[in-house]
Design an enzyme around this catalytic site. Structure first.
Site, PDB file in Angstrom:
ATOM      1  N   HIS A 101       6.050  -5.869  11.438  1.00 21.49           N
ATOM      2  CA  HIS A 101       5.526  -4.507  11.545  1.00 21.49           C
ATOM      3  C   HIS A 101       5.389  -4.164  13.032  1.00 21.49           C
ATOM      4  CE1 HIS A 101       2.995  -0.951  10.559  1.00 21.49           C
ATOM      5  NE2 HIS A 101       3.563  -1.035   9.368  1.00 21.49           N
ATOM      6  N   HIS A 146       1.405   3.753   1.957  1.00 22.30           N
ATOM      7  CA  HIS A 146       1.943   4.447   3.128  1.00 22.30           C
ATOM      8  C   HIS A 146       3.469   4.504   2.982  1.00 22.30           C
ATOM      9  CE1 HIS A 146      -1.662   3.966   6.094  1.00 22.30           C
ATOM     10  NE2 HIS A 146      -1.668   5.140   5.473  1.00 22.30           N
ATOM     11  N   HIS A 175       0.841  -1.206   0.000  1.00 24.16           N
ATOM     12  CA  HIS A 175       0.000   0.000   0.000  1.00 24.16           C
ATOM     13  C   HIS A 175       0.868   1.245   0.000  1.00 24.16           C
ATOM     14  CE1 HIS A 175       0.858  -0.703   4.240  1.00 24.16           C
ATOM     15  NE2 HIS A 175       0.319   0.446   4.583  1.00 24.16           N
ATOM     16  N   ASP A 218       6.035   4.203   4.861  1.00 20.19           N
ATOM     17  CA  ASP A 218       6.951   3.183   5.412  1.00 20.19           C
ATOM     18  C   ASP A 218       7.066   1.952   4.507  1.00 20.19           C
ATOM     19  OD1 ASP A 218       4.255   2.859   6.248  1.00 20.19           O
ATOM     20  OD2 ASP A 218       4.809   1.599   7.959  1.00 20.19           O
ATOM     21  N   HIS A 219       6.136   1.789   3.569  1.00 19.08           N
ATOM     22  CA  HIS A 219       6.152   0.601   2.700  1.00 19.08           C
ATOM     23  C   HIS A 219       6.656   0.886   1.287  1.00 19.08           C
ATOM     24  CE1 HIS A 219       3.785  -1.905   5.564  1.00 19.08           C
ATOM     25  NE2 HIS A 219       3.576  -0.692   6.032  1.00 19.08           N
ATOM     26  N   HIS A 234      -7.249  -2.084   5.904  1.00 16.86           N
ATOM     27  CA  HIS A 234      -6.349  -1.106   6.519  1.00 16.86           C
ATOM     28  C   HIS A 234      -7.040   0.256   6.434  1.00 16.86           C
ATOM     29  CE1 HIS A 234      -2.603   0.299   8.034  1.00 16.86           C
ATOM     30  NE2 HIS A 234      -2.101   0.773   6.912  1.00 16.86           N
ATOM     31  N   ASP A 271      -0.153  -4.348   6.035  1.00 18.39           N
ATOM     32  CA  ASP A 271      -0.851  -3.753   7.187  1.00 18.39           C
ATOM     33  C   ASP A 271      -2.335  -4.072   7.096  1.00 18.39           C
ATOM     34  OD1 ASP A 271       1.604  -2.669   7.613  1.00 18.39           O
ATOM     35  OD2 ASP A 271       0.979  -0.567   7.542  1.00 18.39           O
TER      36      ASP A 271
END
Ligand SMILES: [Zn+2]
Ligand SMILES: [Zn+2]
Length: 307
Positions: A269, A64, A62, A66-67, A140, A211
Site C-alpha cells: 500500500h 474503500h 474494507h 482502491d480495495h 482504519h 489498511d
C-alpha cells in the site's frame, strides 16, 4: 505442496505507472485466494499468468474504492470467459449491497454462482478442510479487516518400520495411518496413527493487515506468521499523517512483525509520493531485518517445513 503469494497491486489509493491498486493473490493447491480486489485486477492476473476458472475466494478488507472496485470488472471478465464455478466473496458489511448494485446496473450476464459473505464478527470466517481464514477488526478510518490464512497442521512423518513392527500390512491401511486415521487390523487390534507417525508438522500462516494504523492486537494475530503483509503507506517522518489517514509507517510494520515473531515482512500500500521507495525499506529494516518492499508481480513461495 506449494503455497505462493503474488502481489498483483501494491499502490495505495491511486495507481501509478509501476503499481496497481491493492490485490494479493495466494495460490494454494490449484486454488486462488485473493485478498482485496483493486481496479484492473483481472489484467494484473493475466500478466501474472493466473487463470479465471479455478476455485476462487476473494477477501475484501474494507469498502474503500482502491480495495473493492476491481470486483465488477473481475465478475465481467470471468463471465465473458464462461466461468462456471462458484465464486465466494467475503468482506465487511456493505460488500453485498455493492455487489448487488453492480449486478443491477451494469449490463452483463453472470455465468457462475456468486456467494457473498458479510463478516460481522472477528474470528474464523472461512473453514476449509486444510486451512482456515481468520479475521480481526483493525484501526482504519472506516471498518476494516485484517485476514490470516492458516493451514491446519499436517500429520507427522510416517515410519514404515514402526508399522511393520506393529504388524500392519502394507497397502491401504498404511495410507490411512499416513493421513492420520486409526486402523483396525484383521485380528481386531486397533493401531493409532501416533504409533507410526512423528509429531504433527505445522502448517503455514499468511497475514494481511489491509489498511490500518499501528495496532497492538496485530502482533498477536500475526503470531509466528510465515509472512506478514503490512500497510506502510507513509514513511516514518509522516507518522502523524499516517495516524490521521488510518495508515502505518514502515517502522510500525517492523515493530508488529518483530513482536509477532513473524518470519518475513512485506510492506505494501505504497503511496504514490514515493517514486523510489527505498526509504521505506530502510526505515523498516532498522526494526525488523527480514523485510521486503512489495512490487507488482513480485512472487514469494512459502515452502512446507518438515520440522
Ligand atoms: Zn487503501
Ligand atoms: Zn482504506
Amino acid at each position: 505442496m506449494s503455497l505462493s503469494v503474488v502481489f498483483l497491486g501494491t499502490a495505495g489509493s491511486i495507481p501509478t505507472l509501476q503499481r496497481g491498486l491493492p490485490a494479493i493473490a495466494v495460490q494454494r493447491k490449484g486454488e486462488l485466494i485473493l485478498f482485496d480486489c483493486g481496479e484492473g485486477v483481472q489484467r494484473q492476473m493475466i500478466r501474472a499468468g493466473i487463470g479465471f476458472h479455478r476455485k476462487t475466494k476473494v477477501f475484501v478488507t474494507h469498502m474503500h474504492g482502491d480495495h473493492v472496485l476491481g470486483l465488477p470488472g473481475l465478475f465481467q471478465t470471468m463471465s465473458l470467459l464462461d466461468r462456471e464455478r462458484k465464486l465466494e466473496v467475503y468482506g465487511p458489511p456493505g460488500v453485498r449491497a455493492f455487489v448487488e448494485a453492480t449486478q443491477q446496473t451494469v449490463q452483463f450476464t453472470l455465468t457462475f454462482p456468486l456467494e457473498v459473505v458479510e463478516i460481522e464478527d472477528a474470528g474464523v470466517v472461512c473453514k476449509e478442510r486444510e486451512y482456515e481464514v481468520h479475521a480481526i477488526w483493525v484501526d482504519h478510518v472506516i471498518p476494516s479487516l485484517a485476514y490470516a490464512l492458516t493451514e491446519k497442521p499436517r500429520p507427522g512423518k510416517f515410519y514404515p518400520e514402526k508399522a511393520i513392527a506393529l504388524e500392519v500390512p502394507e497397502g491401504p491401511l498404511w495410507s490411512k495411518l499416513q493421513h492420520g486415521s486409526a486402523v483396525v487390523l484383521s485380528n481386531g487390534r486397533v493401531v493409532k496413527p501416533e504409533k507410526v507417525l512423528g509429531p504433527p508438522r505445522p502448517g503455514r500462516k499468511i497475514v494481511y493487515t489491509g489498511d490500518t494504523r499501528y495496532l497492538k492486537n496485530l502482533a498477536e494475530f500475526a503470531e509466528n506468521a510465515d509472512l506478514l503483509i503490512h500497510d506502510a503507506t507513509f514513511d516514518d517522518d509522516l507518522w502523524e499523517r499516517a495516524r490521521e489517514d488510518g495508515h502505518s509507517t514502515p517502522s510500525q510494520a517492523g515493530k508488529t512483525a518483530k513482536k509477532a515473531g513473524a518470519k518475513r515482512l512485506v510492506l505494501t500500500h505504497i503511496s504514490a509520493r514515493y517514486k523510489e521507495a527505498g526509504l521505506l525499506l530502510e526505515q523498516a529494516k532498522k526494526v525488523f531485518s527480514h523485510v521486503d518492499l512489495a512490487e507488482d508481480f513480485m512472487r514469494i513461495n512459502l515452502p512446507l517445513l518438515d520440522a
